[in-house]
Design a protein around this motif. Structure first.
Motif, mmCIF file in Angstrom:
data_model
loop_
_atom_site.group_PDB
_atom_site.id
_atom_site.type_symbol
_atom_site.label_atom_id
_atom_site.label_comp_id
_atom_site.label_asym_id
_atom_site.label_seq_id
_atom_site.Cartn_x
_atom_site.Cartn_y
_atom_site.Cartn_z
ATOM 1 N N PHE A 37 14.124 2.951 25.175
ATOM 2 C CA PHE A 37 14.241 1.799 24.288
ATOM 3 C C PHE A 37 15.713 1.590 23.946
ATOM 4 O O PHE A 37 16.488 2.553 23.870
ATOM 5 C CB PHE A 37 13.458 2.023 22.999
ATOM 6 C CG PHE A 37 11.968 1.983 23.171
ATOM 7 C CD1 PHE A 37 11.265 0.818 22.912
ATOM 8 C CD2 PHE A 37 11.266 3.109 23.587
ATOM 9 C CE1 PHE A 37 9.893 0.765 23.064
ATOM 10 C CE2 PHE A 37 9.895 3.064 23.741
ATOM 11 C CZ PHE A 37 9.199 1.895 23.485
ATOM 12 N N GLU A 38 16.082 0.330 23.719
ATOM 13 C CA GLU A 38 17.461 -0.009 23.349
ATOM 14 C C GLU A 38 17.449 -1.045 22.245
ATOM 15 O O GLU A 38 16.643 -1.972 22.253
ATOM 16 C CB GLU A 38 18.216 -0.550 24.578
ATOM 17 C CG GLU A 38 19.643 -0.979 24.295
ATOM 18 C CD GLU A 38 19.772 -2.445 23.897
ATOM 19 O OE1 GLU A 38 20.808 -2.829 23.328
ATOM 20 O OE2 GLU A 38 18.812 -3.207 24.134
ATOM 21 N N MET A 48 11.188 4.044 14.196
ATOM 22 C CA MET A 48 10.849 3.781 15.594
ATOM 23 C C MET A 48 10.590 5.086 16.337
ATOM 24 O O MET A 48 9.709 5.173 17.197
ATOM 25 C CB MET A 48 11.985 2.998 16.254
ATOM 26 C CG MET A 48 12.149 1.586 15.715
ATOM 27 S SD MET A 48 13.732 0.824 16.125
ATOM 28 C CE MET A 48 13.521 0.577 17.896
ATOM 29 N N LYS A 49 11.344 6.116 15.985
ATOM 30 C CA LYS A 49 11.143 7.425 16.600
ATOM 31 C C LYS A 49 9.766 7.980 16.271
ATOM 32 O O LYS A 49 9.080 8.533 17.121
ATOM 33 C CB LYS A 49 12.226 8.380 16.102
ATOM 34 C CG LYS A 49 12.103 9.806 16.614
ATOM 35 C CD LYS A 49 13.237 10.659 16.094
ATOM 36 C CE LYS A 49 13.094 12.095 16.580
ATOM 37 N NZ LYS A 49 14.204 12.950 16.087
ATOM 38 N N ARG A 50 9.333 7.796 15.025
ATOM 39 C CA ARG A 50 8.028 8.323 14.615
ATOM 40 C C ARG A 50 6.872 7.590 15.299
ATOM 41 O O ARG A 50 5.801 8.147 15.488
ATOM 42 C CB ARG A 50 7.876 8.193 13.096
ATOM 43 C CG ARG A 50 8.805 9.098 12.300
ATOM 44 C CD ARG A 50 8.734 8.755 10.832
ATOM 45 N NE ARG A 50 9.607 9.594 10.030
ATOM 46 C CZ ARG A 50 9.902 9.351 8.763
ATOM 47 N NH1 ARG A 50 9.388 8.270 8.173
ATOM 48 N NH2 ARG A 50 10.700 10.150 8.096
ATOM 49 N N THR A 144 10.651 12.134 21.339
ATOM 50 C CA THR A 144 11.720 11.134 21.381
ATOM 51 C C THR A 144 13.066 11.785 21.103
ATOM 52 O O THR A 144 13.171 12.794 20.406
ATOM 53 C CB THR A 144 11.486 10.031 20.331
ATOM 54 O OG1 THR A 144 11.401 10.634 19.036
ATOM 55 C CG2 THR A 144 10.215 9.264 20.619
ATOM 56 N N LYS A 145 14.103 11.159 21.660
ATOM 57 C CA LYS A 145 15.490 11.565 21.411
ATOM 58 C C LYS A 145 16.345 10.315 21.519
ATOM 59 O O LYS A 145 16.265 9.594 22.515
ATOM 60 C CB LYS A 145 15.941 12.596 22.451
ATOM 61 C CG LYS A 145 17.390 13.029 22.330
ATOM 62 C CD LYS A 145 17.614 13.982 21.163
ATOM 63 C CE LYS A 145 19.032 14.527 21.158
ATOM 64 N NZ LYS A 145 19.230 15.529 20.075
ATOM 65 N N PHE A 166 15.188 7.802 24.250
ATOM 66 C CA PHE A 166 14.459 8.332 25.398
ATOM 67 C C PHE A 166 13.100 8.846 24.928
ATOM 68 O O PHE A 166 13.010 9.605 23.961
ATOM 69 C CB PHE A 166 15.271 9.454 26.041
ATOM 70 C CG PHE A 166 14.592 10.124 27.206
ATOM 71 C CD1 PHE A 166 14.097 9.384 28.273
ATOM 72 C CD2 PHE A 166 14.456 11.501 27.243
ATOM 73 C CE1 PHE A 166 13.474 9.996 29.343
ATOM 74 C CE2 PHE A 166 13.840 12.130 28.318
ATOM 75 C CZ PHE A 166 13.349 11.381 29.369
ATOM 76 N N VAL A 167 12.046 8.408 25.580
ATOM 77 C CA VAL A 167 10.678 8.785 25.218
ATOM 78 C C VAL A 167 10.051 9.495 26.417
ATOM 79 O O VAL A 167 10.128 8.990 27.538
ATOM 80 C CB VAL A 167 9.837 7.542 24.837
ATOM 81 C CG1 VAL A 167 8.427 7.944 24.454
ATOM 82 C CG2 VAL A 167 10.503 6.784 23.704
ATOM 83 N N TRP A 168 9.446 10.644 26.197
ATOM 84 C CA TRP A 168 8.856 11.385 27.318
ATOM 85 C C TRP A 168 7.628 12.172 26.874
ATOM 86 O O TRP A 168 7.467 12.482 25.692
ATOM 87 C CB TRP A 168 9.887 12.335 27.936
ATOM 88 C CG TRP A 168 10.154 13.598 27.161
ATOM 89 C CD1 TRP A 168 9.605 14.828 27.368
ATOM 90 C CD2 TRP A 168 11.039 13.747 26.032
ATOM 91 N NE1 TRP A 168 10.097 15.737 26.455
ATOM 92 C CE2 TRP A 168 10.975 15.110 25.643
ATOM 93 C CE3 TRP A 168 11.881 12.880 25.337
ATOM 94 C CZ2 TRP A 168 11.717 15.603 24.563
ATOM 95 C CZ3 TRP A 168 12.620 13.377 24.267
ATOM 96 C CH2 TRP A 168 12.534 14.713 23.897
#
Length: 266
Positions: A37-38, A48-50, A144-145, A166-168
């Protein structure tokens, strides 16, 4: 998010917020291994991370309380204020204590109650608000990071700050998976600092090339170009218009837009 005197949050359903929520829905539906995401630096990145974890999400809240309802025997998130990072409609799996990975059952306060707040759940289950973590059901887990970047550190002579997340999917649903740290290290490795300002790439106003182009624009070539623009055929003239006029008229008739009027204003 959108440029305005009042910055919109995710729940306000601006362009960026609505796009982000739709992207999250796609993540949980298609379950890709990775995603990036950007957005701008001022976006609500912590929330957004949560959203991409079992503990996250967002929805426009009807009140200031995080509320739940009973549905098919489960406890379901029904109302989410802006300060919470929880996805509306998610089912509560339980809660953890003091950083432990053991999930404890969440009990409903009263069988006769149709809804309750987070405070009521915490009080009824004897939960320590400071150390406990609410766990939501999901058939896929994401970690997420996110990192902040600046274009002048990546070869472009301008200051343009953005954040990439970055989502993985972690191995064995392990929240301590460190793949994000490797990704952040790669982004750091790609840095290529600019050693010259943007002005150093621009010709001075009295440069010979600038002078030649200005003289050309003020000379016959420039005047002919300007004249040809002013003498362009009338788009609405059936005799000299191109083939697009027919399709344009059909579309305008369908949407009730008059000929010659801007479609935005009808």
């Amino acid at each position: 998010m959108l440029r305005s005197t009042k910055r919109l949050d995710i729940e306000d359903m601006g362009c960026s917020g609505e796009t982000f929520l739709a992207a999250c829905e796609l993540l949980f539906k298609e379950k890709p291994k990775y995603a990036i995401f950007e957005n701008v630096d001022k976006a609500p990145w912590l929330k957004m991370k949560r959203q991409d974890k079992k503990t996250g999400g967002a929805s426009k809240g009807k009140s200031r309380h995080l509320e739940f309802v009973r549905k098919d025997g489960g406890i379901v998130v029904d109302n989410v204020p802006a300060e919470y990072g929880v996805r509306c409609g998610a089912t509560v799996s339980g809660y953890t204590k003091g950083g432990s990975s053991v999930t404890h059952e969440m009990k409903w306060p009263n069988k006769s109650k149709k809804s309750c707040t987070l405070d009521e759940l915490i009080k009824h289950n004897g939960i320590d608000r400071k150390t406990a973590l609410l766990i939501l059901e999901s058939d896929v887990v994401y970690c997420t990071k996110y990192v902040k970047v600046d274009t002048k550190k990546f070869g472009l002579p301008q200051t343009r700050q953005r954040v990439y997340m970055f989502v993985w999917q972690p191995d064995d649903n392990n929240f301590d998976d460190d793949l994000g740290n490797y990704w952040a290290a790669i982004v750091k490795h790609l840095e290529s600092h600019v050693h010259h300002s943007l002005e150093s790439f621009i010709l001075p106003v009295d440069h010979d090339n600038i002078r030649v182009f200005r003289e050309a624009l003020n000379g016959p070539a420039g005047r002919n170009t300007n004249r040809s623009i002013n003498q362009a055929p009338d788009f609405w003239d059936d005799k000299i218009s191109n083939a697009n006029l027919k399709h344009n008229k059909i579309a305008r008739e369908m949407f009730g837009v008059e000929d010659g009027a801007r479609s935005q204003t009808k």
